[in-house]
Each structure stands twice: as structure tokens, then as C-alpha cells.
Design a protein around this motif. Structure first.
Motif, short mmCIF file in Angstrom:
data_model
loop_
_atom_site.label_atom_id
_atom_site.label_comp_id
_atom_site.label_asym_id
_atom_site.label_seq_id
_atom_site.Cartn_x
_atom_site.Cartn_y
_atom_site.Cartn_z
N ILE A 1 53.73 20.84 -36.75
CA ILE A 1 52.39 21.33 -37.07
C ILE A 1 52.30 21.55 -38.56
CG2 ILE A 1 50.71 23.19 -36.72
CD1 ILE A 1 51.97 23.73 -34.02
N ALA A 2 51.38 20.86 -39.20
CA ALA A 2 51.20 20.96 -40.66
C ALA A 2 52.53 20.72 -41.37
CB ALA A 2 50.62 22.31 -41.03
N ALA A 3 53.26 19.73 -40.89
CA ALA A 3 54.54 19.31 -41.46
C ALA A 3 55.67 20.31 -41.23
CB ALA A 3 54.41 19.01 -42.95
N ALA A 4 55.42 21.32 -40.43
CA ALA A 4 56.44 22.36 -40.18
C ALA A 4 57.03 22.18 -38.78
CB ALA A 4 55.82 23.74 -40.30
N PRO A 5 58.32 22.45 -38.62
CA PRO A 5 58.93 22.44 -37.28
C PRO A 5 58.60 23.74 -36.56
CG PRO A 5 60.58 22.97 -38.93
CD PRO A 5 59.30 22.72 -39.68
N VAL A 6 57.89 23.65 -35.48
CA VAL A 6 57.42 24.83 -34.75
C VAL A 6 57.93 24.78 -33.31
CG1 VAL A 6 55.39 26.07 -33.91
CG2 VAL A 6 55.36 25.03 -36.19
N ARG A 7 58.56 25.84 -32.88
CA ARG A 7 58.97 25.91 -31.48
C ARG A 7 57.84 26.56 -30.68
NH1 ARG A 7 63.24 24.60 -28.85
NH2 ARG A 7 63.54 25.39 -26.72
N ALA A 8 57.19 25.78 -29.86
CA ALA A 8 56.05 26.24 -29.08
C ALA A 8 56.49 26.57 -27.67
CB ALA A 8 54.97 25.17 -29.05
N THR A 9 56.09 27.73 -27.20
CA THR A 9 56.43 28.17 -25.85
C THR A 9 55.14 28.46 -25.10
OG1 THR A 9 58.48 29.18 -26.61
CG2 THR A 9 57.63 29.91 -24.49
N ARG A 10 55.01 27.85 -23.94
CA ARG A 10 53.80 28.08 -23.15
C ARG A 10 54.03 29.30 -22.26
NH1 ARG A 10 50.46 24.24 -18.90
NH2 ARG A 10 49.05 25.95 -18.33
N ILE A 11 53.60 30.42 -22.77
CA ILE A 11 53.75 31.70 -22.08
C ILE A 11 52.68 32.63 -22.61
CG2 ILE A 11 55.34 32.89 -23.67
CD1 ILE A 11 57.02 33.49 -21.03
N THR A 12 52.45 33.74 -21.96
CA THR A 12 51.35 34.61 -22.38
C THR A 12 51.61 36.05 -22.01
OG1 THR A 12 48.97 35.03 -22.13
CG2 THR A 12 50.13 34.18 -20.20
N TYR A 13 51.08 36.95 -22.79
CA TYR A 13 51.07 38.38 -22.47
C TYR A 13 49.63 38.87 -22.34
CZ TYR A 13 52.67 43.28 -22.59
OH TYR A 13 52.95 44.61 -22.29
N VAL A 14 48.68 37.93 -22.33
CA VAL A 14 47.27 38.32 -22.25
C VAL A 14 46.56 37.73 -21.03
CG1 VAL A 14 47.11 38.60 -24.75
CG2 VAL A 14 46.51 36.40 -23.73
N GLY A 15 47.26 36.94 -20.23
CA GLY A 15 46.67 36.45 -18.99
C GLY A 15 45.77 35.25 -19.15
#
Length: 813
Positions: free
Chosen positions: A615-629
């Protein structure tokens, strides 16, 4: 009596806390106790304490300790033969404005759930109990019939006598010069009269405790402050049965003292003392008078008690008391040094807390755990910065006055701020963030609109951010919101035994495929919840633990302390190395898709999985999880890329109506979905079964887990206590915590945490319902429920399942 060369336990400090600890150790069968006092018993701060004894404090378990103290003092004189002067004339707290009156009424409800007697009374009834009081501005009062007072010196001597009877040896005029340490463990002390080795060393040194701790690398964040009171000449109307009276709106307390009036204060801005160290010869010491500092309190007192003008002042007293970095006392085993315990920093409630704190510490020493959850006062809660003088001195100057200040919901300290900040702090500030502090970390509570001040206007009703949080909440529910979650703690757990470690301490199954994310609890041997967090499996021997900011040090110590000697595991705290953004809401996938070429469909990127994106040339670890429902992603970004990624998401989200959101909105969103909050809804005293987290328990996993046997004994059986979600039918009242829960006209529990639910249209709370007989879980939602708020009962809807999106269809969309 000569100094022994060895002892089982050494207690340093002969004040009320040290003597109570020694007394309770002997009660638990530890006879070989040595107590060392540098001068004479009580000579530090105990001797000049006002001797107020209350049967309540600000949490359920601390109130249990306070009630224990009252019960102990009731019988201590008869047990030891040493007079204590303990009597129970009761106490009165008055309110001179509607906000204080609501605080007192809410407190009455809370205390009733704790089993403490408290009764609202009229101003006229208050004056009948305290005839010298002017009630010209009093709007209401509360009567506490079990509260009392004692002679602090005599009470301390009674505990000392009880300790000696139990086998303890007490040595006065014996100064500890050094703590002996071997292989990371306290093994004794060196005194001015010789060395003593011991299995356990206990630091009950009062205002000397910080320096003593620092000498062996243990942080004990406290600082002495000047504490003022006056004692009048003999005064008409003063008699032993007169209750203690508190006028917190004017910072004052009033107590009869041998026919005289003692007037004390907790003024708004305190005076720290002995910043360069306490004088070596200080004992039974007094500090110089400061009439000008005390004058505003005295002027208010003349209006409250007009007859005070007719008597002289016999004594103007100024003496030191130690205050902690957060206004709560310091108890438990030092994280930095094995077998070194601390009990200090009592913020002027040492006499009130002495019995219970000594009992709890003795239990901790002997049993290896506290008698119940005491995280509120656990020494392990502190971060290193809180022990720095540059932090402590301004903080205690404020915290002393907060004892009697309004205890507003969401109140924030004003001193010693900005210690820890996110890489995005300046971006958030420019966007109008109103910051709150957790463990020294500044994070956005809410965002001001253009032209609106981010300063909070406190009240018991809807505070000035209520509509702001509503807008943020609605944006997340209907469109997309962006949270800065950089404060969350993050640990890398690596090594060939990493899985074995995590599987052993987690009740859920951690042996999942790389890229999977597991929501789990860490339990104690009794099945109680010690931590509530997520574990990502990055690779076969590489894991990432994400947990709350407030429990960063606690959870890291649990990890490190659980590694067996033969295991090869490395735990690295990478919290500061990464920012974390929460992109949440039904349009979050659209925003993220515009920034990456990765396939974000549910098939390619399902719930509870994690993968690396660019994302925007940055390595991003994305996790599909939530604390807001809602559908959402937690994005872990290397700190040096954080601003760039934040800017890219902000720009990309414009077309989708993205809004920055703070932690008030997060709290509102999570409570609608009935997501638990550790420390409130789940604690070491609660198991996953009562808490409704049984789905996290992998019962038949090979090797088992800590706490499994305790849970198995209760598996599938009816329960007497269950966590229930409530929604008030009236949209006006607000819930915070500790409001009484009523079922069919009977008090059955209290709200553990509460917040307004903007989507559900009313205040929402989570609370444990206790029934007299075990029942199936679904029974707990049946019946007519009411929640008591400031003395009024409001009908409430109860549910075992989340009231918002009970099937989690939105989360998994």
C-alpha cells in the motif's frame, strides 16, 4: 534480642502496612518473619494519619479489601489486648451541586452491589447527624453507617503485637542499607547491624519505598507530598459519636478528635516534598506551616461550620504522605526482581486499606497469587516512564487533589501528558483529535469538527463529544471509518518451541495454518481470564500476538514467564516498530481495493486471516478482523511508512465518506456487538464459560492448556453467573459501569461496562447476572430487568446473544 542471620520473610517498614503484612503472614502460618524499622514503629507517616476508616473504595475488589479492614479493626483490640481507638460513628458525604449529587447517588447504587451500606439522606437529616454543619448550599447527602475512625498509632501497635504473638520478630532502629540480590532474586538485606538472608523480601517502606526499589532496579512510582490539617481547641458539639463529614466540593473532611475538630484537605494543587531525597534522620517529622496554601480551605470551612470562628486553632499540621503515579496504591511482586514484593503508595488511605492490603499481600506471598483480581493496584501495571521524577512530580501534584475532585466519566489527567505518541500523532492532532491517555500513550478519544474545541466539557450526562462520537459511529456502521490503533501492543514470538508455548497458555487452538488469526484467552489454573487477545501465525515457528495497550507489560511478562527452561523461544516487543490502522465499515474493502492489486474478496481473503499487501509502496500486514462488529481490516505498518500509508488511505477514502474515528466510537461500536473488554467484562475472576467465550475453548486439543481441568469440571453444567447484554428502553440515561442490575425486583448483579449505543438507540451495558440457583444460559435473559441509574430504575432488554448482528453476517460479508 539479636538480629538473626536468616528468616523466611523480611518485611521492611514498621508502619501500618508493614505491621499488617507481618501480622497476616503469621496468620497464614509463616512464623519466621522479621520486620525491620529504621527508627520507631509508626514514625514515618502512620503516626500523623487522620485515622479515617471507610468500608468502600472505587472498585468491587478494593472494596472487599476495605470491608475486610473494617472487620479486622472491629476485633483487633479484643484479639491482641492493645487498644486501637476504633469506633464506627459512620460518615456523611454532602453534595452542593447537582453533578456531585448524581455522583453520590451513582456511588450508592455501586456500593449496594458491593454489599456496602449507604443511604441517601436529605440536607436536614444530614444536619441532624452533624448539627454544627451549615446546609445553606447542600442539595443532598449520603450516610455510610459502617464507616469509622481509629487511633493510627495504637492500631499499628495492635497489629505489631498480633504479629509478635504469631511468631514474628520486630527490630526497631535497624536501617536497611542494601537489598541482597543473587541471580535475579532477592535473597536478603544488609542492615546497619548486619546481614539477614531470606526467601522473600517485602518493601513496605512507605515514602522511602521508591528509593529502596530503585536501588535494585525495581520501579515503585510514588512521591511524597505535603498533607495539611488543623486541630482546633476544645469545641462545643464535638463528641466521640459524631460522624466524619466530607465536603468534597470544598476539598475538606471534618473529624472529631478528642473533643476537638480536625479539619483536613485534599487541595486541587498539592506540594510535592523531598524531591532530592528524604532526610536521613526524619522520624515523627513535621513540615513547615503554609497558612497561605491552606487558607482557601479554611475560609470555606468557616462557611460550612460557622462555629469554627469561635474557637482557636491548637495545631496547624503539615506532614508528608506518599502518592502514586496514578492515584492507586502499589501492591504485589516486583516484575523486575524475583521474590521481592511491594506494598506502598497509599495516597492517604493507608489506615483504611492497611488490613486488607496486608492480608492480600500475605496471601500473594504464601499462595503465589492474590486472593482475587487486584490488577487495579498490581505493581505490574506501571510503565518505566511513570517512575521518572519528571513524570511523577507534576502527576502527584494533580492526583492528590483528584481524591476529592469530581470523578467524571472519562476524566483525563492534565499533567505529565504526551509521553508516548503514535507516529501519526501530528496528523491526528491536525484533524481535530481530542486525546486520551492509556499507559502514557496518547490516542484519539474523538475528533472535533472544524471550529470546535477538542477540549472535553465533563458531566454525568451527554458530554460535548456525544454527537461527534455518534457521527464517527454512524460512519463505521454505514460507510467506513479509520482508527489509529498504534497503541496496541505487538509481540513477535519465534523459535522451534513457539507453538508449544502459545498452545500451552492459550485456551484456543493455535496450531493453525500460516496466515490464520486466532482469538483466544490466556487462563490461570482456576480457568480465570488473564488475557484476551489475538495470535497470528505468520510462519511455522513465527507468531504475532496483538493485545491491549494497557496490558502490554502484563501480557509480555506472561509470555516470557511461561517459557520452560528447555524451550527455545524468543519474545520480542515490536509495539513501537509498527503503527496500526483500523479500516472498518461496509465500504472498507472498496477503499482498500483502490490501494492494492490484491484480491480482497472473501474467497481470497476470508475473515480471521492475514496477508501482506503493498500500500503506497509500503509493506503492510493486513488482518481481516474487527473489534467494532463490521467488515474491516487491521493494517500493521512499519512506523517509518506510517504517515505515507495514512495519507494514502485518507485520500482514497474520501469518495466513500471515510471519517476518522476515536476510541469513544470504538467503545460504542464494540459494546453493541457485545465484544468483551479485559479488565471490565472479563477478568482473572471470570472464566470463558460465564463470559460467553466458550467458543474460544479447544477442549480436546492434544496436550491441553493451562486452566483446562478447572473448565472441564464446569463444562456443560448449569451456571449461577452469566454475562448478559442489556439495552435500556429509555434513550436518555447513560451507563458507565457498576450500575445495579435488577431482575424481578431483586438485585442480581452490576454493569461491568457501559456506553451509549447509537445504532441500537440507547445505553448498552454488559454485566454478570447472578442467580440463586444454577440455570441454563438462556434462562439468564428471561424475566423483567431494570438497571438502576443514580437511584432510578429503568427497564432494560436483556440478551445472551449480541443485540447487534447476532450472526456476524456483516463481519463476514
Amino acid at each position: 534480642m539479636s538480629l538473626p542471620s536468616r528468616a523466611q520473610v523480611i518485611v521492611i517498614g514498621g508502619g501500618i502496612i508493614g505491621c499488617s503484612t507481618a501480622y497476616h503472614l503469621t496468620k497464614m502460618g509463616v512464623r519466621d518473619v522479621v520486620l525491620l524499622e529504621r527508627k520507631q514503629l509508626t514514625s514515618g507517616t502512620t503516626w500523623h494519619a487522620a485515622g479515617l476508616v471507610r468500608s468502600m473504595l472505587y472498585t468491587q475488589n478494593l472494596t472487599r479489601l476495605a470491608k475486610y479492614t473494617v472487620d479486622l479493626y472491629t476485633r483487633l483490640e479484643a484479639e491482641t489486648g492493645q487498644p486501637t481507638g476504633f469506633v464506627q460513628p459512620g460518615s456523611i458525604s454532602i453534595a452542593t451541586n447537582s453533578e456531585r449529587w448524581e455522583e453520590l447517588l451513582r456511588g450508592v447504587g455501586m456500593l449496594h452491589t458491593f454489599g456496602v451500606e449507604a443511604e441517601p439522606i436529605t440536607p436536614r437529616e444530614a444536619r441532624e447527624k452533624w448539627p454544627l454543619m451549615s446546609i445553606h448550599d447542600v442539595v443532598g447527602a449520603v450516610w455510610y453507617p459502617r464507616d469509622g475512625k481509629c487511633n493510627p498509632i495504637d492500631t499499628c501497635l495492635a497489629l505489631a503485637r498480633g504479629a509478635r504473638t504469631g511468631g514474628a520478630r520486630i527490630f526497631e532502629s535497624t536501617a536497611v542499607r542494601k537489598i541482597l540480590v543473587e541471580n535475579g532474586r532477592a535473597v536478603g538485606v544488609e542492615t546497619d547491624k548486619g546481614r539477614i538472608r531470606a526467601e522473600t523480601v517485602v518493601n513496605c517502606a512507605g515514602m522511602w519505598a521508591r528509593d529502596l526499589g530503585r536501588s535494585v532496579g525495581v520501579a515503585v512510582p510514588l512521591q511524597a507530598c505535603e498533607h495539611f490539617y488543623i486541630v482546633t481547641e476544645t469545641m462545643e458539639g464535638m463528641h466521640p459519636d459524631l460522624p466524619v463529614m466530607r465536603d468534597m466540593d470544598h476539598c475538606a473532611y471534618y473529624k472529631e478528635d478528642a473533643g476537638k475538630l480536625l479539619l483536613g484537605a485534599f487541595e486541587p494543587v498539592a506540594k510535592p516534598w523531598a524531591l532530592d531525597g528524604i532526610p536521613e534522620d526524619f522520624a515523627f517529622g513535621e513540615l513547615p506551616e503554609d497558612v497561605e496554601h491552606f487558607q482557601p480551605v479554611l475560609e470555606d470551612a468557616l462557611r460550612r461550620v460557622p462555629s469554627l470562628a469561635k474557637v482557636g486553632i491548637r495545631k496547624f499540621f503539615n506532614g508528608p504522605e506518599s502518592f502514586s503515579a496514578d492515584g492507586r496504591y502499589i501492591l504485589g511482586p516486583a516484575p523486575e526482581l524475583d521474590r521481592f514484593f511491594v506494598c506502598a503508595g497509599f495516597n492517604s488511605i493507608g489506615i483504611q486499606s492497611g488490613g486488607g492490603a496486608g492480608m492480600a499481600l500475605a496471601h500473594w506471598i504464601v499462595e503465589g497469587e492474590p486472593p482475587f483480581d487486584l490488577w487495579d493496584v498490581d505493581i505490574g501495571r506501571f510503565h518505566p516512564h511513570q517512575n521518572a521524577k519528571s513524570f511523577l512530580v507534576p502527576r502527584v501534584s494533580e492526583s492528590l487533589g483528584l481524591l476529592y475532585a469530581m470523578h467524571w466519566p472519562y476524566r483525563q489527567y492534565e499533567s505529565s501528558r504526551g509521553v508516548r505518541t503514535s507516529p501519526l500523532h501530528e496528523r491526528l492532532r491536525a484533524a481535530g483529535a481530542s486525546f486520551g491517555e492509556v499507559a502514557g500513550y496518547e490516542r484519539p478519544s474523538w475528533f472535533a469538527r472544524p471550529g470546535q474545541s477538542p477540549e472535553v466539557v465533563y458531566s454525568w450526562g451527554r458530554q460535548n463529544w456525544f454527537e461527534n462520537a455518534r457521527d464517527e459511529h454512524v460512519a463505521v456502521r454505514e460507510r467506513v471509518g479509520l482508527f489509529d490503533q498504534s497503541c496496541f501492543a505487538k509481540f513477535r514470538v519465534n523459535g522451534c518451541d513457539a507453538l508449544k508455548l502459545l498452545d500451552r497458555i492459550s485456551c484456543n487452538r493455535i496450531d493453525v495454518a500460516p496466515g490464520r488469526v486466532v482469538y483466544t484467552q490466556w487462563l490461570n489454573a482456576k480457568g480465570g481470564i488473564e488475557a484476551d487477545l489475538t495470535v497470528q501465525r505468520v510462519a511455522a515457528d513465527d507468531f504475532l500476538v496483538i493485545t491491549a495497550c494497557a496490558t502490554q507489560l502484563r501480557d509480555r511478562r506472561t509470555l516470557e514467564g511461561s517459557i520452560l527452561p528447555e524451550e527455545q523461544v524468543t519474545v520480542t516487543d515490536v509495539s513501537a516498530a509498527y503503527a496500526m490502522l483500523g479500516l472498518m465499515g461496509p465500504l472498507s474493502r472498496d477503499v482498500l481495493a483502490s490501494l492494492t492489486t490484491a484480491d480482497l474478496s472473501s474467497a481470497a481473503f476470508p475473515f480471521a486471516t492475514s496477508q501482506t499487501l503493498e500500500i503506497a509502496a509500503a509493506p503492510v500486514r493486513a488482518t481481516r478482523i474487527t473489534y467494532v462488529g463490521e467488515l474491516g481490516y487491521e493494517l500493521l505498518v512499519p512506523a517509518d511508512y506510517a504517515v505515507r500509508v495514512f495519507d494514502a488511505i485518507s485520500a482514497a477514502g474520501g469518495a466513500s465518506g471515510l471519517r476518522f474515528a476515536g476510541y469513544h466510537a470504538m467503545n460504542s461500536l464494540r459494546i453493541e456487538k457485545a465484544y468483551r473488554h479485559w479488565g471490565h467484562d472479563v477478568t482473572p475472576d471470570d472464566t470463558p464459560l460465564e463470559a460467553g467465550l466458550g467458543f474460544c475453548v479447544a477442549w480436546d486439543r492434544p496436550g491441553g492448556f493451562i486452566g483446562r481441568e478447572a473448565l472441564l469440571a464446569r463444562r456443560g453444567k448449569p451456571m449461577k453467573s452469566v454475562l448478559v447484554q442489556f439495552l435500556l428502553e429509555d434513550a436518555e440515561p447513560l451507563l458507565y459501569h457498576d450500575e445495579p442490575i435488577w431482575r424481578e425486583g431483586v438485585r442480581v448483579g452490576r454493569i461491568a461496562s457501559g456506553m451509549y449505543g447509537y445504532t441500537l438507540g440507547g445505553a448498552v451495558g454488559l454485566g454478570y447476572v447472578h442467580l440463586p440457583e444454577p440455570a441454563a444460559r438462556e434462562i439468564f435473559a428471561e424475566g423483567r430487568y431494570e438497571i438502576e441509574v443514580a437511584g432510578r430504575k429503568f427497564p432494560a432488554r436483556a440478551s445472551i446473544k449480541p443485540l447487534y448482528d447476532p450472526t456476524s453476517a456483516r463481519v463476514r460479508a
